[in-house]
Design a protein around this motif. Structure first.
Motif, PDB file in Angstrom:
ATOM      1  N   LYS A 120      36.309  39.884  31.739  1.00  0.00           N
ATOM      2  CA  LYS A 120      36.805  38.518  31.503  1.00  0.00           C
ATOM      3  C   LYS A 120      35.807  37.466  32.014  1.00  0.00           C
ATOM      4  O   LYS A 120      35.472  36.519  31.310  1.00  0.00           O
ATOM      5  N   SER A 121      35.346  37.655  33.249  1.00  0.00           N
ATOM      6  CA  SER A 121      34.361  36.695  33.778  1.00  0.00           C
ATOM      7  C   SER A 121      33.070  36.753  32.981  1.00  0.00           C
ATOM      8  O   SER A 121      32.403  35.726  32.788  1.00  0.00           O
ATOM      9  N   THR A 122      32.734  37.938  32.511  1.00  0.00           N
ATOM     10  CA  THR A 122      31.518  38.095  31.707  1.00  0.00           C
ATOM     11  C   THR A 122      31.636  37.308  30.395  1.00  0.00           C
ATOM     12  O   THR A 122      30.659  36.698  29.947  1.00  0.00           O
TER      13      THR A 122
ATOM     14  N   PRO B 145      33.713  28.377  38.111  1.00  0.00           N
ATOM     15  CA  PRO B 145      33.703  29.799  38.465  1.00  0.00           C
ATOM     16  C   PRO B 145      34.865  30.175  39.379  1.00  0.00           C
ATOM     17  O   PRO B 145      35.551  29.312  39.926  1.00  0.00           O
ATOM     18  N   GLN B 146      35.054  31.470  39.518  1.00  0.00           N
ATOM     19  CA  GLN B 146      36.182  31.958  40.312  1.00  0.00           C
ATOM     20  C   GLN B 146      36.017  31.631  41.795  1.00  0.00           C
ATOM     21  O   GLN B 146      36.960  31.200  42.453  1.00  0.00           O
ATOM     22  N   ASP B 147      34.839  31.862  42.323  1.00  0.00           N
ATOM     23  CA  ASP B 147      34.654  31.663  43.756  1.00  0.00           C
ATOM     24  C   ASP B 147      34.627  30.184  44.080  1.00  0.00           C
ATOM     25  O   ASP B 147      34.253  29.362  43.264  1.00  0.00           O
TER      26      ASP B 147
ATOM     27  N   LEU C 161      37.807  28.174  32.768  1.00  0.00           N
ATOM     28  CA  LEU C 161      38.378  28.278  34.112  1.00  0.00           C
ATOM     29  C   LEU C 161      38.555  29.749  34.483  1.00  0.00           C
ATOM     30  O   LEU C 161      39.319  30.476  33.841  1.00  0.00           O
ATOM     31  N   ASP C 162      37.861  30.168  35.522  1.00  0.00           N
ATOM     32  CA  ASP C 162      37.932  31.577  35.930  1.00  0.00           C
ATOM     33  C   ASP C 162      38.857  31.728  37.138  1.00  0.00           C
ATOM     34  O   ASP C 162      38.500  31.323  38.245  1.00  0.00           O
ATOM     35  N   GLU C 163      40.027  32.268  36.895  1.00  0.00           N
ATOM     36  CA  GLU C 163      41.014  32.561  37.945  1.00  0.00           C
ATOM     37  C   GLU C 163      41.280  31.361  38.854  1.00  0.00           C
ATOM     38  O   GLU C 163      41.170  31.477  40.082  1.00  0.00           O
ATOM     39  N   PRO C 164      41.654  30.225  38.283  1.00  0.00           N
ATOM     40  CA  PRO C 164      41.823  29.035  39.127  1.00  0.00           C
ATOM     41  C   PRO C 164      42.944  29.149  40.153  1.00  0.00           C
ATOM     42  O   PRO C 164      42.924  28.430  41.151  1.00  0.00           O
TER      43      PRO C 164
HETATM   44 MG    MG Z   1      36.637  38.063  36.858  1.00  0.00          MG
END
Ligand code: MG
Ligand code: ADP
Length: 270
Positions: free
Chosen positions: A58-60, A100-102, A176-179
């Protein structure tokens, strides 16, 4: 001439109604492919939620759209233009931002400085000031805590500041990655309300969510990514009520809980 352009744009998914289309995207990090032919469409002005197990890619997917990773094959069509070989900066110029997620704020810098940094490619000071006003209206925390060190804010407040920063270039598409990851229920609720607002303001959102129930609840469309391929698509509602999706991604009692649970109270997945 104009007709030919219009035709080719329509044929490639560049009509007004489609802001983003991935066609057969394959990508990886060296040895082996992680994405094995991803097809995905984001209709303009909608929220599309991508769910799936850890490591599915998913992040990719988001990285191939924002340019952190170049696909090996396939196309990333933004408003009909293949942007898959452009730099991140060129994609940013076109209106694609990636959160990003982080946690990505500079913790020692003030909230205000962090948000201003979102406009780093702009030179027009008056425009930057007016954008700051706009994002402060959407995210009051930016004005309320403007001089506080970003790192002193709660996780939920930091996410609001990150969202505010992502709006400084007035993007058309927000990745939006895992907000909602790591946030308490109240902060989660507020993040999902903000995401809904982004789309209400005419922006398009591709949302990756571990908290599948809340993500699907705010999404117009959704897709399940499994092992680098889109395994299922539908409306957010269709996936929320799909027994197989419920069993795999929504946790126990998911189907029964859908109609009664508020997004903020659903347990984080994974
Ligand atoms: Mg991910
Ligand atoms: N920078 C990287 N270098 C090498 N492998 C990576 C990198 N980032 C992710 N991967 C691998 O790619 C796969 C998909 O990761 P990712 O896209 O982060 O999945 P998801 O976001 O769905 O959890 C995983 O097997 C992960 O280990």
């Amino acid at each position: 001439m104009a007709e030919i352009v219009a035709d080719s744009a329509a044929a490639s998914g560049g009509d007004e109604s489609t802001i983003l289309r991935l066609k057969g995207v394959t990508a990886g990090y060296g040895a082996g492919l992680i994405l094995k032919g991803v097809d995905l469409t984001v209709p303009t002005g909608t929220i599309v939620c991508l769910i799936g197990p850890n490591g599915a890619g998913k992040s990719t997917v988001l990285k191939t759209i924002s340019g952190l990773l170049r696909p090996e094959d396939g196309q990333v069509l933004f408003r009909g233009e293949d942007i898959s070989r452009l730099s991140s900066r060129e994609r940013l110029d076109r209106g694609v931002v990636h959160v990003p997620q982080d946690r990505s704020l500079f913790p020692g810098m003030s909230v205000w400085e962090n948000v201003v940094m979102g406009a780093f490619i702009l030179k027009d000071q008056a425009l930057i000031r007016s954008r700051m006003e706009q994002v402060s209206t959407l995210f009051p925390i930016v004005a309320e805590r403007k001089n506080a060190a970003a790192g002193s804010l709660s996780g939920g407040e930091q996410k609001q500041v990150e969202l505010a920063r992502s709006l400084m270039l007035d993007p058309a598409l927000i990745l939006l990655d895992e907000p909602s990851i790591g946030l308490d229920p109240k902060a989660r609720k507020s993040v999902f309300e903000s995401i809904t607002q982004l789309a209400a303001d005419g922006r398009s959102v591709l949302l990756v969510e571990q908290n599948a129930r809340s993500g699907l609840a705010v999404a117009h469309h959704a897709a399940v990514l499994e092992a680098g391929r889109v395994a299922l698509t539908g409306t957010g509602e269709q996936l929320l009520t799909d027994p197989e999706v419920a069993r795999l991604y929504l946790g126990a009692n998911a189907v029964a809980a859908v109609s009664t649970d508020s997004p903020s109270e659903s347990a984080p997945q994974g």
